[in-house]
Design an enzyme around this catalytic site. Structure first.
Site, PDB file in Angstrom:
ATOM      1  N   HIS A   2      11.568   7.738 -32.083  1.00 32.78           N
ATOM      2  CA  HIS A   2      11.070   6.378 -31.858  1.00 32.78           C
ATOM      3  C   HIS A   2      11.295   5.521 -33.103  1.00 32.78           C
ATOM      4  O   HIS A   2      11.718   4.360 -33.014  1.00 32.78           O
ATOM      5  CB  HIS A   2       9.572   6.399 -31.541  1.00 32.78           C
ATOM      6  CG  HIS A   2       9.251   6.615 -30.091  1.00 32.78           C
ATOM      7  ND1 HIS A   2       9.818   5.869 -29.081  1.00 32.78           N
ATOM      8  CD2 HIS A   2       8.396   7.482 -29.486  1.00 32.78           C
ATOM      9  CE1 HIS A   2       9.332   6.262 -27.917  1.00 32.78           C
ATOM     10  NE2 HIS A   2       8.479   7.251 -28.126  1.00 32.78           N
ATOM     11  N   GLU A  41      11.280   5.983 -24.020  1.00 28.31           N
ATOM     12  CA  GLU A  41      10.755   7.342 -23.999  1.00 28.31           C
ATOM     13  C   GLU A  41      11.858   8.353 -23.679  1.00 28.31           C
ATOM     14  O   GLU A  41      11.941   9.415 -24.301  1.00 28.31           O
ATOM     15  CB  GLU A  41       9.620   7.450 -22.975  1.00 28.31           C
ATOM     16  CG  GLU A  41       8.389   6.629 -23.305  1.00 28.31           C
ATOM     17  CD  GLU A  41       7.755   7.028 -24.618  1.00 28.31           C
ATOM     18  OE1 GLU A  41       7.759   8.230 -24.949  1.00 28.31           O
ATOM     19  OE2 GLU A  41       7.252   6.133 -25.323  1.00 28.31           O
ATOM     20  N   HIS A  62      10.539  13.825 -30.986  1.00 28.05           N
ATOM     21  CA  HIS A  62      10.372  12.667 -30.116  1.00 28.05           C
ATOM     22  C   HIS A  62       9.802  11.488 -30.895  1.00 28.05           C
ATOM     23  O   HIS A  62      10.294  10.353 -30.788  1.00 28.05           O
ATOM     24  CB  HIS A  62       9.457  13.026 -28.952  1.00 28.05           C
ATOM     25  CG  HIS A  62       9.120  11.881 -28.062  1.00 28.05           C
ATOM     26  ND1 HIS A  62       9.872  11.546 -26.956  1.00 28.05           N
ATOM     27  CD2 HIS A  62       8.109  10.969 -28.111  1.00 28.05           C
ATOM     28  CE1 HIS A  62       9.341  10.485 -26.370  1.00 28.05           C
ATOM     29  NE2 HIS A  62       8.261  10.124 -27.046  1.00 28.05           N
ATOM     30  N   GLU A  63       8.762  11.733 -31.700  1.00 27.31           N
ATOM     31  CA  GLU A  63       8.128  10.649 -32.445  1.00 27.31           C
ATOM     32  C   GLU A  63       9.045  10.103 -33.530  1.00 27.31           C
ATOM     33  O   GLU A  63       9.133   8.883 -33.737  1.00 27.31           O
ATOM     34  CB  GLU A  63       6.795  11.129 -33.043  1.00 27.31           C
ATOM     35  CG  GLU A  63       5.763  11.565 -32.016  1.00 27.31           C
ATOM     36  CD  GLU A  63       5.453  10.484 -30.988  1.00 27.31           C
ATOM     37  OE1 GLU A  63       5.601   9.289 -31.299  1.00 27.31           O
ATOM     38  OE2 GLU A  63       5.062  10.839 -29.856  1.00 27.31           O
TER      39      GLU A  63
END
Length: 276
Positions: free
Chosen positions: A140, A197, A136-137
């Protein structure tokens, strides 16, 4: 042309001339600030943060954070190369650090600088949970969400300036500023953040699968996140993040697609959970 029209014209021109294409979605995204400007600033801020906080090194947990991060970054490069985006990561400087802090959080700065707080480890529970968070990070950073948020903030400010220049009556201007502040935040900026997100959840799921981690475990991670929150969360439309239930539903639906994508890269089975 009056000042109001000039401001609007400049904003429109900037919007059309300052877009890049997200390689994962194919969509045009805001880029009023270039990565060549943004990355050095982010790197400096990251280094400053590390000097001001207790970075954990040499432990099994710290090494796991680096190991998982490197695997996710390799998966990202494999995907990008396979889809015609060779060299996309040339300016990225991946770094993964574990910081001693009870906050249940992890974050990534533009250009690939990532921090995990020790407080999130019990929720992650195992290496696969770390991979879900890491994916997820990393997503980004890959999707340039920091660049987009900064660009959106600049447009928000241009809109406020245009309104204040155009409205001469002070009372009306005050009403505009109150309405614009709430309206642009709830109606534009928060949905914009939630979309980032959600996008990172999906991209991250694919990356963790290609890296050899079972994507079905991402939904399990968010079930633990939900339990840890104790139900204390703002309503989704007032939050920068989707609700826990929304994320669990999405991740559950996307997991089989991530499994299928991983098979394209020769991944037919997944690593053990790796409890710690």
């Amino acid at each position: 042309m009056n000042i109001k029209n000039k401001i609007v014209a400049v904003g429109i021109i900037a919007l059309f001339l300052s877009c890049t294409t997200n390689p994962f979605t194919g969509n045009k995204t805001l880029a009023l600030v270039s990565n060549s400007e943004l990355f050095p600033t982010a790197f400096a801020q990251y280094d400053e943060f590390l000097t001001e906080n207790k970075v954990i090194t040499g432990t099994s947990d710290a090494e796991m954070i680096k190991r998982v991060g490197q695997r996710i970054a390799v998966a990202a490069e494999r995907w990008l190369n396979a889809n015609g985006h060779q060299g996309y990561l040339d300016d990225y400087k991946w770094e993964y650090n574990l910081v001693n802090d009870n906050t249940v959080n992890a974050w990534c700065m533009p250009g690939g600088k990532i921090v995990f707080y020790t407080g999130i480890l019990p929720i992650a529970q195992n290496e696969t949970g770390i991979a879900a968070i890491m994916g997820h990070e990393v997503a980004h950073a890959l999707a340039n969400h920091g660049q987009q948020r900064m660009s959106a903030g600049m447009l928000q400010q241009i809109g406020a300036v245009a309104g204040n220049v155009a409205i001469k009556d002070e009372q009306t201007r005050n009403i505009f500023n109150q309405a614009y502040g709430v309206g642009s935040q709830v109606g534009v900026m928060l949905p914009f953040s939630r979309s980032h997100e959600t996008q990172s959840d999906e991209i991250g799921l694919y990356l963790m699968a290609i890296a050899g981690y079972n994507p079905a475990e991402a939904a399990e991670l968010w079930k633990r996140m939900k339990a840890n929150s104790g139900g204390e969360a703002p309503q989704e439309f007032l939050s920068t993040h989707p609700s826990n239930d929304t994320r669990i539903k999405n991740l559950t639906e996307w997991a089989p697609k991530a499994v299928a994508e991983a098979k394209k890269f020769g991944v037919d089975s997944f690593r053990p959970l790796g409890n710690f």
